[in-house]
Scaffold this active site. Structure first.
Site, PDB file in Angstrom:
ATOM      1  CG  ASN A  41      -2.395  -0.877   1.010  1.00  0.00           C
ATOM      2  OD1 ASN A  41      -2.949  -0.885   0.313  1.00  0.00           O
ATOM      3  ND2 ASN A  41      -1.983  -2.092   1.805  1.00  0.00           N
ATOM      4  CG  LEU A  67      -2.237   3.697  16.803  1.00  0.00           C
ATOM      5  CD1 LEU A  67      -2.474   4.903  15.710  1.00  0.00           C
ATOM      6  CD2 LEU A  67      -0.694   3.540  16.576  1.00  0.00           C
ATOM      7  CG  ASN A  70      -5.968   1.439   9.859  1.00  0.00           C
ATOM      8  OD1 ASN A  70      -4.755   0.867   9.527  1.00  0.00           O
ATOM      9  ND2 ASN A  70      -6.804   0.678  10.353  1.00  0.00           N
ATOM     10  CG  HIS A 130      -9.758  -3.088   9.073  1.00  0.00           C
ATOM     11  ND1 HIS A 130      -8.948  -3.817  10.134  1.00  0.00           N
ATOM     12  CD2 HIS A 130     -10.718  -4.252   9.098  1.00  0.00           C
ATOM     13  CE1 HIS A 130      -9.263  -4.903  10.452  1.00  0.00           C
ATOM     14  NE2 HIS A 130     -10.565  -5.239  10.109  1.00  0.00           N
ATOM     15  CB  SER A 165     -12.963  -0.237   5.430  1.00  0.00           C
ATOM     16  OG  SER A 165     -14.088  -1.320   5.117  1.00  0.00           O
ATOM     17  CB  THR A 206     -11.723   7.443  16.575  1.00  0.00           C
ATOM     18  OG1 THR A 206     -12.177   5.970  16.313  1.00  0.00           O
ATOM     19  CG2 THR A 206     -12.218   8.238  15.349  1.00  0.00           C
ATOM     20  CG  ASP A 247      -9.710  -2.253  13.110  1.00  0.00           C
ATOM     21  OD1 ASP A 247      -8.505  -1.639  12.678  1.00  0.00           O
ATOM     22  OD2 ASP A 247      -9.243  -3.316  13.446  1.00  0.00           O
ATOM     23  CD  GLU A 272      -5.709  -3.973   1.521  1.00  0.00           C
ATOM     24  OE1 GLU A 272      -4.211  -3.472   1.744  1.00  0.00           O
ATOM     25  OE2 GLU A 272      -6.061  -4.805   2.039  1.00  0.00           O
TER      26      GLU A 272
HETATM   27  C1  GAR Z   1      -3.068  -4.736   4.336  1.00  0.00           C
HETATM   28  O1  GAR Z   1      -3.900  -5.714   3.693  1.00  0.00           O
HETATM   29  C2  GAR Z   1      -3.897  -3.840   5.007  1.00  0.00           C
HETATM   30  O2  GAR Z   1      -5.427  -3.862   4.875  1.00  0.00           O
HETATM   31  C3  GAR Z   1      -3.488  -4.707   6.294  1.00  0.00           C
HETATM   32  O3  GAR Z   1      -2.203  -5.238   6.330  1.00  0.00           O
HETATM   33  C4  GAR Z   1      -2.167  -5.452   5.082  1.00  0.00           C
HETATM   34  C5  GAR Z   1      -0.517  -4.540   4.651  1.00  0.00           C
HETATM   35  O4  GAR Z   1      -0.115  -4.937   3.455  1.00  0.00           O
HETATM   36  N1  GAR Z   1      -3.999  -4.108   7.548  1.00  0.00           N
HETATM   37  C6  GAR Z   1      -4.404  -4.398   8.878  1.00  0.00           C
HETATM   38  O5  GAR Z   1      -4.688  -5.666   8.867  1.00  0.00           O
HETATM   39  C7  GAR Z   1      -4.593  -3.447   9.906  1.00  0.00           C
HETATM   40  N2  GAR Z   1      -5.020  -4.037  10.938  1.00  0.00           N
HETATM   41  P1  GAR Z   1       1.066  -4.072   2.746  1.00  0.00           P
HETATM   42  O6  GAR Z   1       2.189  -4.046   3.925  1.00  0.00           O
HETATM   43  O7  GAR Z   1       1.418  -4.839   1.448  1.00  0.00           O
HETATM   44  O8  GAR Z   1       0.465  -2.617   2.354  1.00  0.00           O
END
Ligand code: GAR
Length: 210
Positions: A14, A93, A107, A109, A136, A141, A145, A174
């Protein structure tokens, strides 16, 4: 141009999508620093390859979550960001950190919030025999999540899906919606009110109503 600090713990795909969108000027801003709590996060290499400053702040060097987050807040602040982007930053956090960046922290999720807060979202959606899953982007906040949703993308769950195959399809979405949300924020079209997000002066529906 907005100054963006990105927090990661892992692969950073991401982060890559957001750096690419800055490079192509889809986002009117720049990633000024990438901070990881893990020294071996591949996203750090991605940032270095893009010529972006990186910092590692390991939670293992701190005796409490409060101490870690106080140091993290200082580090983030030192880059004077307009926006803080959590991109696979796998830490809960503290309320004081969240307060400090309220309305300027996003964020992503991997679920259709408010469904499946927490971990293992893909497997949980499969186990529940859902036929739709997704991802999402939300403002952060104090509620884990639980902050106002900005954007969601839906992904079908196929009969032969595993958590991995489903995660891969979610990832593709994403990489579209996260840069878009950051773009909107940078254009000052996206803000957070008390407990809801506002886009182009229109309140967005609360979690669950998308
Ligand atoms: C993503 O799928 C994101 O949605 C998730 O971690 C992954 C990171 O991928 N986030 C969570 O689970 C937050 N609780 P990336 O390092 O390749 O961007």
């Amino acid at each position: 141009a907005s100054r963006i600090v990105v927090l990661i713990s892992g692969s950073g795909s991401n982060l890559q999508a957001i750096m690419d969108a800055c490079q192509s000027k889809q986002i009117g801003g720049e990633v000024v620093s990438v901070i990881s709590n893990k020294a071996d996060a591949y996203g750090l290499t991605r940032a270095e390859n893009a010529g972006i400053e990186t910092c590692v702040l390991s939670h293992k060097d701190f005796s409490s979550r409060e101490d870690y987050d106080a140091q993290l807040a200082q580090l983030i602040d030192s880059f004077d960001p307009d926006l803080v982007v959590l991109a696979g930053f796998m830490r809960i956090l503290t309320p004081s950190l969240v307060q400090k960046f309220k309305g300027k922290m996003l964020n992503i999720h991997p679920s259709l919030l408010p469904k499946y807060q927490g971990l293992n979202t893909h497997q949980r959606a499969i186990d529940a025999k859902d036929d739709v899953h997704g991802v999402s982007v939300h403002f952060v906040t104090e509620e884990l999540d639980g902050g106002p949703v900005v954007l969601q993308a839906k992904v079908p769950i196929l009969a032969d899906d595993t958590a991995d195959s489903l995660a891969q399809r979610v990832h593709e979405q994403e990489h579209i919606i996260y840069p878009l949300a950051v773009q909107w924020f940078s254009e000052q079209r996206l803000t957070m009110e008390a407990d809801y997000a506002v886009f182009d002066n229109q309140p967005l529906p609360p979690q669950g109503a998308h």
